[in-house]
Motif scaffolding. Structure first.
Motif, PDB file in Angstrom:
ATOM      1  N   THR A 127       0.876  -1.165   0.000  1.00 30.16           N
ATOM      2  CA  THR A 127       0.000   0.000   0.000  1.00 30.16           C
ATOM      3  C   THR A 127       0.918   1.219   0.000  1.00 30.16           C
ATOM      4  O   THR A 127       2.072   1.125   0.471  1.00 30.16           O
ATOM      5  CB  THR A 127      -0.899   0.046   1.248  1.00 30.16           C
ATOM      6  OG1 THR A 127      -0.061   0.163   2.424  1.00 30.16           O
ATOM      7  CG2 THR A 127      -1.774  -1.181   1.347  1.00 30.16           C
TER       8      THR A 127
ATOM      9  N   GLY B 286       1.969   1.980   3.590  1.00 29.52           N
ATOM     10  CA  GLY B 286       2.831   0.934   4.126  1.00 29.52           C
ATOM     11  C   GLY B 286       4.224   0.994   3.552  1.00 29.52           C
ATOM     12  O   GLY B 286       5.218   0.790   4.266  1.00 29.52           O
TER      13      GLY B 286
ATOM     14  N   GLY C 243       3.480  -3.975   9.844  1.00 33.39           N
ATOM     15  CA  GLY C 243       3.251  -3.317   8.568  1.00 33.39           C
ATOM     16  C   GLY C 243       3.278  -4.332   7.443  1.00 33.39           C
ATOM     17  O   GLY C 243       2.694  -5.416   7.531  1.00 33.39           O
ATOM     18  N   LEU C 244       3.991  -4.001   6.373  1.00 34.57           N
ATOM     19  CA  LEU C 244       4.065  -4.890   5.213  1.00 34.57           C
ATOM     20  C   LEU C 244       5.114  -5.983   5.370  1.00 34.57           C
ATOM     21  O   LEU C 244       5.235  -6.844   4.501  1.00 34.57           O
ATOM     22  CB  LEU C 244       4.357  -4.071   3.958  1.00 34.57           C
ATOM     23  CG  LEU C 244       3.270  -3.050   3.606  1.00 34.57           C
ATOM     24  CD1 LEU C 244       3.709  -2.205   2.417  1.00 34.57           C
ATOM     25  CD2 LEU C 244       1.955  -3.742   3.303  1.00 34.57           C
TER      26      LEU C 244
ATOM     27  N   ASP D  44      -0.212  -6.977  13.122  1.00 36.54           N
ATOM     28  CA  ASP D  44      -0.608  -5.633  12.709  1.00 36.54           C
ATOM     29  C   ASP D  44      -2.084  -5.447  13.015  1.00 36.54           C
ATOM     30  O   ASP D  44      -2.891  -6.369  12.811  1.00 36.54           O
ATOM     31  CB  ASP D  44      -0.351  -5.385  11.229  1.00 36.54           C
ATOM     32  CG  ASP D  44      -0.289  -3.893  10.923  1.00 36.54           C
ATOM     33  OD1 ASP D  44       0.824  -3.337  10.901  1.00 36.54           O
ATOM     34  OD2 ASP D  44      -1.359  -3.284  10.738  1.00 36.54           O
TER      35      ASP D  44
ATOM     36  N   THR E 108      -3.517  -4.834   6.036  1.00 39.98           N
ATOM     37  CA  THR E 108      -2.059  -4.814   6.137  1.00 39.98           C
ATOM     38  C   THR E 108      -1.524  -6.160   6.593  1.00 39.98           C
ATOM     39  O   THR E 108      -0.520  -6.661   6.065  1.00 39.98           O
ATOM     40  CB  THR E 108      -1.607  -3.707   7.105  1.00 39.98           C
ATOM     41  OG1 THR E 108      -2.074  -2.438   6.628  1.00 39.98           O
ATOM     42  CG2 THR E 108      -0.099  -3.676   7.225  1.00 39.98           C
TER      43      THR E 108
END
Length: 394
Positions: free
Chosen positions: A73, A76, A107-108, A126, A131
């Motif tokens: 994203t 992210g 996060g990612l 997360d 995510t």
């Protein structure tokens, strides 16, 4: 990417389309989208796949070849650690003897990727469901890493011997958050975890004020090829040299660590006359407040008590500062500088500045540069006076 877009990209057709796309090229994206739709692909699927292709291309600067198999994203990707920096994070846990690390705000998955890549067992959480789903995809090749959707602060830390967190520092509208109590999770809530798991590491924005630094941890500002990307707070066995401020300067992949040479380095460095060489300390060094240490290392002094430029009479190369030979020095004045540069045929000028309100782009236009030569000037204060230093990199 919303849930619908994620579902489309993760479908067999969407994953195959994403893998078959050519390298992303903004100039050809619209033509490619129209062609794919004529070939029968759904418009929304094409949009989602091209968005991922664009984000993958952007992510290569942070994650290298790993980006080609990941999903992103925009927000992210903005917060994701660069892989070479994440590798240094992982090395701390490995060297501290940790075996099971909880990444509370994964996060990612960039940091979990590095932690799992060095053989550590990782539980990555997360709070955002989409995510967490993307992190599950991104970390699918690492059996050592388990991804969960949930609040990292509520995670059961039984058996965990290392904790890492990178709290969100932007609002829902994308504005940066500078108050540590407004991080998500708040800084104080994360710091409280060190009473449970002493090996605590936090990745924060490099603008964190020194007054907000806990006294019992190492605060390390990190730069990559001149770009200051973070400050890490490290506690317990993750800070084997004890509390203090340090700088990690990564240039061309080579790490250089700077720590105050002695107690005197934390004092205000001496100020003296301009010498034959000018040193520009790396941004991480400046943020860490270690300009005095650079001055010690190059046997130099400040050009002004309020300016982070160091000068010296002799050249002492140092990887944490860029050195320049001083060719000329003059009071700042537009007409004088224009005449000086025209006499030397300077048509391309690098303008560096510190302690002045001059805007380099506007100055170049006002100078009306002409000629084949290149030059570099530094606009700054020397002993309280606005000066122009004509320099060349050493």
């Amino acid at each position: 990417m919303d849930d619908a877009g994620l579902a489309q990209v993760l479908s067999p057709q969407g994953w195959a389309l994403l893998g078959a796309l050519p390298p992303y090229d903004e100039k050809h994206a619209l033509v490619l989208a129209e062609r794919l739709q004529r070939d029968g692909f759904d418009r929304s699927l094409v949009a989602a796949a091209l968005t991922q292709s664009r984000l993958r291309a952007k992510a290569r600067g942070k994650l290298g070849d790993f980006a080609d198999g990941m999903l992103f994203t925009p927000a992210g990707l903005e917060q994701a650690s660069r892989l070479e920096v994440a590798a240094h994070h992982a090395r701390r846990y490995l060297d501290a003897g940790c075996t099971y690390v909880a990444d509370l705000t994964c996060g990612l998955g960039a940091d979990a990727l590095a932690l799992g890549g060095v053989g550590l067992r990782v539980v990555a959480t997360d709070v955002d469901e989409t995510t967490a789903a993307l992190a599950t995809v991104n970390l699918r090749a690492l059996p050592e890493v388990e991804v969960r959707h949930g609040d990292g602060l509520a995670l059961d830390l039984a058996g965990v011997d290392g904790v890492f967190a990178d709290p969100a520092r932007r609002t829902g509208t994308g504005r940066r958050v500078f108050d540590p109590s407004a991080y998500a999770p708040p800084l104080d809530a994360l710091l409280a975890l060190r009473s449970t798991v002493p090996a605590l590491g936090l990745k924060l924005g490099p603008g964190l004020a020194h007054r907000d630094l806990p006294p019992d941890g190492e605060a390390q500002w990190v730069s990559v090829d001149g770009d200051v990307v973070e400050v890490g707070l490290w506690f317990g066995p993750l800070a084997p040299q004890g509390p203090g401020r340090t700088a990690l300067v990564l240039r061309g992949g080579t790490p250089h660590t700077l720590r105050a040479a002695d107690a005197a380095a934390n004092d205000a460095p001496p100020v003296g006359p301009l010498g034959a060489y000018l040193y520009e300390p790396d941004g991480a060094v400046i943020r860490a407040g270690l300009v005095g240490t650079v001055a010690q290392r190059v046997r130099g002094r400040l050009v002004d008590s309020t300016i982070a430029y160091v000068t010296a009479d002799d050249l002492t190369p140092d990887p944490t500062a860029t050195a320049y030979r001083v060719l000329d020095d003059m009071p700042f004045g537009l007409k004088r500088l224009r005449a000086y540069l025209r006499e030397r045929g300077v048509g391309r000028l690098t303008v560096k500045k510190r302690g002045t309100a001059v805007v380099p782009e506007q100055l170049r236009k006002q100078l009306d540069l002409r000629g084949p030569a290149e030059g570099t000037v530094v606009l700054t204060r020397v002993a309280g006076q606005q000066r122009v230093l004509v320099v060349e990199p050493v």
